[in-house]
Design an enzyme around this catalytic site. Sequence first.
Site, PDB file in Angstrom:
ATOM      1  N   CYS A  99       0.775  -1.256   0.000  1.00  0.00           N
ATOM      2  CA  CYS A  99       0.000   0.000   0.000  1.00  0.00           C
ATOM      3  C   CYS A  99       0.799   1.296   0.000  1.00  0.00           C
ATOM      4  O   CYS A  99       0.550   2.169  -0.823  1.00  0.00           O
ATOM      5  CB  CYS A  99      -0.874   0.056   1.246  1.00  0.00           C
ATOM      6  N   ARG A 153      15.071   2.627   4.191  1.00  0.00           N
ATOM      7  CA  ARG A 153      15.114   1.385   3.401  1.00  0.00           C
ATOM      8  C   ARG A 153      14.475   0.225   4.155  1.00  0.00           C
ATOM      9  O   ARG A 153      15.005  -0.876   4.184  1.00  0.00           O
ATOM     10  CB  ARG A 153      16.542   1.051   2.968  1.00  0.00           C
ATOM     11  N   SER A 154      13.327   0.508   4.777  1.00  0.00           N
ATOM     12  CA  SER A 154      12.621  -0.551   5.489  1.00  0.00           C
ATOM     13  C   SER A 154      12.049  -1.544   4.494  1.00  0.00           C
ATOM     14  O   SER A 154      11.859  -1.217   3.319  1.00  0.00           O
ATOM     15  CB  SER A 154      11.485   0.037   6.319  1.00  0.00           C
ATOM     16  N   ASP A 170      19.960   4.785   3.667  1.00  0.00           N
ATOM     17  CA  ASP A 170      19.662   4.248   4.977  1.00  0.00           C
ATOM     18  C   ASP A 170      20.682   4.820   5.947  1.00  0.00           C
ATOM     19  O   ASP A 170      21.643   5.464   5.538  1.00  0.00           O
ATOM     20  CB  ASP A 170      19.775   2.726   4.919  1.00  0.00           C
ATOM     21  N   ILE A 171      20.484   4.529   7.237  1.00  0.00           N
ATOM     22  CA  ILE A 171      21.402   5.070   8.231  1.00  0.00           C
ATOM     23  C   ILE A 171      22.827   4.596   7.957  1.00  0.00           C
ATOM     24  O   ILE A 171      23.792   5.316   8.226  1.00  0.00           O
ATOM     25  CB  ILE A 171      20.910   4.713   9.649  1.00  0.00           C
TER      26      ILE A 171
END
Lengths: 315, 315
Positions: free
Chosen positions: B148, B183-184, B206-207
């Site tokens: 979603c 970047r989950s 990302d981190i």
Amino acid sequence: MADAEKPQCKVILANNIAKTLLEEVHTGLQKISHKPKLVGFLSSTDPAARVYAEWTRKTCTENGFDFELREIDREALEDAILDANVSPDVDGILVYYPIFGSGQDQYLQQLVSIDKDVEGLSHQYISNMYHNIRFLDEHQTKKSILPCTPLAVLKILEYLRIYNMILPYGNRLHGRTITVINRSEVVGRPLAALLANDGASVYSVDISDVQLFTRGGGLRKRRHDVHEKPGWTLKDCLPISDVVISGVPGDKYKVPIELLKEGAVCINFSSEKNFAPEVKEKASIYVPSIGKVTIVVLLRNLLVSGVIHGVEVGD
Amino acid sequence: MADAEKPQCKVILANNIAKTLLEEVHTGLQKISHKPKLVGFLSSTDPAARVYAEWTRKTCTENGFDFELREIDREALEDAILDANVSPDVDGILVYYPIFGSGQDQYLQQLVSIDKDVEGLSHQYISNMYHNIRFLDEHQTKKSILPCTPLAVLKILEYLRIYNMILPYGNRLHGRTITVINRSEVVGRPLAALLANDGASVYSVDISDVQLFTRGGGLRKRRHDVHEKPGWTLKDCLPISDVVISGVPGDKYKVPIELLKEGAVCINFSSEKNFAPEVKEKASIYVPSIGKVTIVVLLRNLLVSGVIHGVEVGD
């Protein structure tokens, strides 16, 4: 002298426990026509992953299994797993984690085909385990595999006679209080559930809280129950625990020995040492590492996998 | 005056974008015989989860869908999901995360039946998305749902004409450089992959590092390619990015406005504000939140799900 009368802690090495399990594997291996092949995927930069890979190779080749290590750039790993999934000469797939150290690792885990997943980490296996479902199919022909490391701990507890064989199957930990330090999805939580399913009271301790796992009374599903224990810490669990099983990653964490019950059974499943050497002054039994048992459990799964693929090819 | 000549940033609210998508949903809804029902499971203590739940209720009921919120103790959630999976009057299931905030959340996610998973988070959906596979079955009757939130971002980019309709389908972001911060597995990584599959050069930040996603040239699978960018940081990506999409959780993180390209398009998908108000002095378009679009995308999926279940019940 008073000191001489104090019973000594028995240190039990994983190697000795592994030997008895290996005999079972050898017997099984004689019954199948081909040499099962395990493919290990190494994309992790964690040195512990490489050590584990080398152990796997050694244990495989010494015990009649084929092993191939594929060192793959982590970006190419997804395709490599998909290839191995459909390759008829691969019976089992083992991926060495951590790779990305994020949710991406769980994604990769779920890519491994369920009938080659010798680690027992497929969602279907884990979900079956939590619900005490032993087979993948209605006709009970395909066993649902248990995740390797938790199963290795169970096998160790059987070897150590913590499982009481006098009691009926499924209740052999009745009366035991066990603390499990770590609640990861890969080891700590499944382990706590499995122990509870076998009748133990299990304190599952994580950095944020303590939960008590007990065998569920539900009729529909014989799964464990979980009770939150607000305000509880190791100070509450350790003094009442017969068995303490710890698997905190990293070399900083140490279980507070002074809180242990005299004569506790202590098992370390971290790749580092969660118990300081003084544990021997308090524990009755101490198992400093479990890796070698885990690999044999993996070979058992590979054997099951080899049988399945052998039938497909041979019949 | 010089200031008057400087073009102003256009702030576009999710509500306006949602409206055009809702029309499509209304048309679809008229074609099916029953009112699709969505069940939301709220076990999260995160206040943002409750807000999202209330939004879902409002959007559902205002647009002809049934919604039922089930507030469940997190320990009972697993059984509750399994019940809803087999309940014929439930068309879609939505679980509000975070719950345990650990791997256990991913476990719960995978428990939701694939034909009621309106969020598109089932492993099969995610894996199909990464490999650009559009259908679940060979005969192409069941569409593979896209997650979603990433899909909501795509719909926003279409609305904003970042997708260039002059270009052929599948290549409509050709020439665009996009930075995605986060970047989950749930949003950031799938989003970067989808944008790359549509032809963009995507810096996924990302981190720990920066990766460049581009459309893959592979023949076998038309999936994106990932290139590591050692040493790269936002300092390198932001000044060359036409679009900056940020979704860092928590209220501390702010995108460094001074690094943005003049006239960049900025989209925030965090529940907090990742862009300080000064973004309007640099950006050409700014979308401060996307939640309302996400819910409409969810209704689209629920509609697909309702159609499937309607056929099963009615025929």
